[in-house]
Write an enzyme that holds these catalytic residues in place. Structure first.
Site, PDB file in Angstrom:
ATOM      1  N   ARG A  56       0.788  -0.995   0.131  1.00 23.23           N
ATOM      2  CA  ARG A  56       0.224   0.080   0.068  1.00 23.23           C
ATOM      3  C   ARG A  56       0.851   0.999   0.070  1.00 23.23           C
ATOM      4  O   ARG A  56       1.985   1.285   0.784  1.00 23.23           O
ATOM      5  CB  ARG A  56      -0.861   0.111   1.270  1.00 23.23           C
ATOM      6  CG  ARG A  56      -1.830   1.131   1.594  1.00 23.23           C
ATOM      7  CD  ARG A  56      -3.019   0.808   0.460  1.00 23.23           C
ATOM      8  NE  ARG A  56      -4.165   1.730   0.564  1.00 23.23           N
ATOM      9  CZ  ARG A  56      -5.139   2.061  -0.366  1.00 23.23           C
ATOM     10  NH1 ARG A  56      -4.912   1.646  -1.628  1.00 23.23           N
ATOM     11  NH2 ARG A  56      -6.074   2.585   0.112  1.00 23.23           N
ATOM     12  N   THR A  65      -8.460   0.279 -10.077  1.00 20.88           N
ATOM     13  CA  THR A  65      -7.789  -0.815  -9.608  1.00 20.88           C
ATOM     14  C   THR A  65      -8.043  -2.098 -10.854  1.00 20.88           C
ATOM     15  O   THR A  65      -8.715  -2.017 -11.390  1.00 20.88           O
ATOM     16  CB  THR A  65      -8.689  -0.953  -8.378  1.00 20.88           C
ATOM     17  OG1 THR A  65      -8.608   0.361  -7.662  1.00 20.88           O
ATOM     18  CG2 THR A  65      -8.350  -2.227  -7.525  1.00 20.88           C
ATOM     19  N   GLU A  95      -5.500   4.090  -7.575  1.00 18.11           N
ATOM     20  CA  GLU A  95      -6.548   4.735  -6.921  1.00 18.11           C
ATOM     21  C   GLU A  95      -7.739   5.086  -8.206  1.00 18.11           C
ATOM     22  O   GLU A  95      -8.173   4.124  -8.500  1.00 18.11           O
ATOM     23  CB  GLU A  95      -6.448   5.962  -6.054  1.00 18.11           C
ATOM     24  CG  GLU A  95      -7.489   6.037  -4.795  1.00 18.11           C
ATOM     25  CD  GLU A  95      -8.738   6.360  -5.157  1.00 18.11           C
ATOM     26  OE1 GLU A  95      -9.506   5.532  -4.728  1.00 18.11           O
ATOM     27  OE2 GLU A  95      -9.244   7.559  -5.708  1.00 18.11           O
ATOM     28  N   SER A 148      -9.939  -0.520   0.291  1.00 19.44           N
ATOM     29  CA  SER A 148     -11.385  -1.512  -0.127  1.00 19.44           C
ATOM     30  C   SER A 148     -10.772  -2.958  -0.301  1.00 19.44           C
ATOM     31  O   SER A 148     -11.680  -3.736  -0.465  1.00 19.44           O
ATOM     32  CB  SER A 148     -12.387  -0.957  -0.492  1.00 19.44           C
ATOM     33  OG  SER A 148     -12.704   0.107   0.054  1.00 19.44           O
ATOM     34  N   GLY A 204     -12.910   0.332  -6.058  1.00 21.66           N
ATOM     35  CA  GLY A 204     -13.328   1.232  -4.697  1.00 21.66           C
ATOM     36  C   GLY A 204     -13.894   0.626  -3.706  1.00 21.66           C
ATOM     37  O   GLY A 204     -13.748  -0.566  -3.375  1.00 21.66           O
TER      38      GLY A 204
HETATM   39  N1  GLY Z   1      -8.070   3.073  -3.977  1.00 26.23           N
HETATM   40  C1  GLY Z   1      -8.947   1.689  -3.887  1.00 26.23           C
HETATM   41  C2  GLY Z   1      -8.723   1.090  -2.618  1.00 26.23           C
HETATM   42  O1  GLY Z   1      -7.649   1.121  -1.958  1.00 26.23           O
HETATM   43  O2  GLY Z   1      -9.573   0.435  -2.297  1.00 26.23           O
END
Ligand code: GLY
Length: 596
Positions: free
Chosen positions: A93, A393, A413, A463, A484
């Site tokens: 991340r 994603t 993102e 998410s 998302g």
């Molecule tokens: N930016 C989408 C996620 O991290 O879930």
């Protein structure tokens, strides 16, 4: 089918294999783009394992699906090792830079408008994808980083045909590919957006990938490339006007580490799920919903439940609303803020939450609950954990001939990330920091820990929920989705389709999905495409409207027309040991199997 590692042949094979359920005792790759699937299959055919194939797929996706993931982003890779039975998460991340602050997206107390914030350098988190892939390869792979970069280098240097999905994402980008000149030069050459069928060559990206192949991952995190990243996110203007200047420094890139984590383990009707722990909310929220829904006989048509029935849909919607209320308050990066993981999943806590669901009406907007009385987890206080060396994603899944499994969701993102392409290097930077709270929420008097407030070094809540399903202790299916916050609901829908509705994986993926991502939530519902069967009928939608659910439009009309997520999966048949794959027609989902 016996395959040889000729790239053209792989590509042709992929087209034949697209969205077809494949069965094999050998390697299976399921990806949202055929050329990236081919890259993974090439590694398997050359004797590589699932981790090698995952690395090749991820690099190839940077070339052919650049709007979704890449070097400038991050993700969560679930790795299951057949020999030891262990499952690990490689958490790559993005992280906030050391100069980040809780109020950076609300300097005057008011949140910045999302289009401006998300296309500014201020939104760019320290990228983790390359470090994550490199770490996984070093621990469990058999190929070199250079080996796994080779297909992506060919695709970037030689080019590939723009597919319908990439063309649509350029056409419908809200101007994002036009904001910064380096991005426009690639995707809107001479001001003309690339269209389906156009040939896209990315020489800068090919050079970057060659540099990394020659010098290793450090060539990204230090030196000229790192300096170019820092400079790119410091720009203060885009076509939208003045933007926030990014706060990433060279030291943030040099200090970036992945975390190797234990998966979050949960149970549902006798099945076991290994899924994503924080900083993703994906796993906890899916498991909370399953814990709430286990109290309802969702699969039993005789009791009025079953796929698509109003009773099933109502229970799903209410479970989603309750879980998203908790997510908003309690879930964030628990390396930085204590989080009541145990309480959130405790059966007695979930019983208090499930009691809020009534069969005959939509509940009033639920608040987050208080799971802390059920929480005995001694979560270390903020800052007591060291960064461990060992979340638009995309998702792919791989099983190799030995039974090693990778389930990997990665992202920059928003579609097109920040829209900033690193000049001369040809890849997009993420806008992941917009996954943090824009306005700080921490309020000790109100019991709000500010779990997802911005802080230096912290990871924004994700998410992403790459998941591995076990039956009787054996892995049987790996899956996940982009989208998302809807990721969580896509994973939930597929899990219910498999377990409660007894669907085979390909049908579980094709079936129309339901999604609510907020406690106040409007219902999002699929049905616009012919393959989404069985349909959620107008009569069922009317029943939901009568219960008070919103988002479905006028009574008597079909309000299910959305497209939600893109699920790729691999499966291991526990009876025969055969490997299968299934992919999603919502994108160019492709399954390739490899028999050495
Ligand atoms: N930016 C989408 C996620 O991290 O879930």
């Amino acid at each position: 089918m016996i395959l040889r590692p000729s790239f053209a042949r792989w590509f042709a094979l992929c087209l034949f294999s697209s969205s077809v359920l494949a069965a094999s005792p050998d390697g299976v790759v399921a990806v949202s783009h055929p050329a990236a699937a081919a890259a993974g299959a090439r590694m398997l055919a050359a004797g590589g394992n699932a981790i090698d194939a995952a690395a090749a797929v991820q690099f190839a996706l940077n070339v052919v699906e650049p709007q979704s993931s890449g070097l400038g982003g991050g993700g969560f890779m679930l790795v299951h090792l057949a020999q030891t039975g262990q499952t690990f998460i490689v958490d790559s991340r993005e992280r906030a830079p050391q100069k980040a602050s809780a109020d950076q997206f609300a300097p005057d107390g008011l949140p910045m408008p999302f289009p401006l914030a998300s296309t500014s350098g201020l939104a760019v988190g320290v990228p983790g994808t390359l470090r994550g892939v490199d770490t996984a390869l070093k621990r469990w792979g058999t190929k070199t980083l250079a080996d796994t970069l080779a297909p992506a280098i060919e695709l970037a240097g030689h080019g590939f045909r723009v597919n319908r999905f990439l063309a649509a994402d350029i056409a419908n980008d809200g101007g994002r590919t036009a904001l910064h000149p380096e991005t426009a030069a690639i995707f809107r050459p001479k001001g003309v957006p690339l269209a389906e069928g156009d040939w896209l060559v990315q020489p800068d990206l090919a050079r970057t990938l060659r540099l990394i192949a020659a010098r290793g991952a450090d060539a990204f995190y230090r030196g000229p490339l790192a300096r170019a990243i820092v400079e790119a996110q410091r720009r203060t203007r885009s076509e939208l006007g003045e933007t926030g200047k990014g706060r990433m420094a060279l030291a943030d890139l040099a200090a970036y580490r992945v975390a190797i984590r234990e998966p979050l383990i949960g149970h549902y009707r006798g099945w076991t799920l290994a899924t994503m722990p924080p900083p993703s909310s994906g796993g906890l929220t899916v498991l909370q919903m399953l814990g709430l829904l286990e109290r309802f006989p969702l699969g039993d048509a005789a009791q009025g439940y079953g796929f698509g029935s109003p009773k099933t849909l109502h229970a799903m919607i209410e479970a989603m609303r309750l879980a998203f209320a908790d997510r908003a308050v309690w879930i964030g990066d628990d390396d930085a803020v204590a989080l009541p993981r145990e309480g959130l999943l405790h059966p007695d806590y979930l019983a208090t939450r499930a009691a809020l669901i009534t069969p005959d009406r939509r509940m009033d907007t639920p608040q987050a609950g208080d799971p802390t009385p059920w929480d005995k987890t001694a979560v270390p206080p903020p800052s007591s954990r060291a960064w461990a060396e060992s979340p638009h994603t995309t998702h792919f899944a791989i099983v190799d001939r030995w039974g090693n499994v990778v389930s990997y969701t990665s992202t920059i993102e928003y579609t097109w990330g920040s829209g900033i392409t690193v000049p001369g290097y040809g890849f997009l930077l993420n806008n992941e920091l917009t996954d943090f709270n824009f306005v700080p929420a921490a309020d000790s008097a109100a019991g709000n820990p500010g779990a997802n407030d911005v802080a230096p070094g912290k990871r924004p809540r994700s998410s992403m929920a790459p998941t591995l399903l076990f039956k009787d202790g054996k892995p049987v299916a790996a899956y996940g989705s982009p989208g998302g916050a809807t990721i969580i609901n896509s994973v939930l829908n597929v899990t219910l389709n498999l377990i409660d509705h007894g669907m085979p994986m390909q049908q579980a993926i094709a079936a129309p999905r339901l999604s609510v991502t907020h406690a106040t939530g409007k219902v999002g519902c699929e049905g616009g495409l012919a393959f989404m069967q069985p349909r959620i009928g107008v009569a069922a939608q009317d029943a939901l409207r009568k219960l008070g659910h919103t988002g479905l439009g006028e009574a008597g009309t079909d309000g299910c027309a959305e497209t939600i997520g893109s699920v790729q999966a691999v499966m291991i048949d526990p009876a025969t040991g055969e490997h299968h794959g299934a992919a999603d027609a919502r994108r160019e989902g492709t399954v390739v199997r490899v028999r050495p």
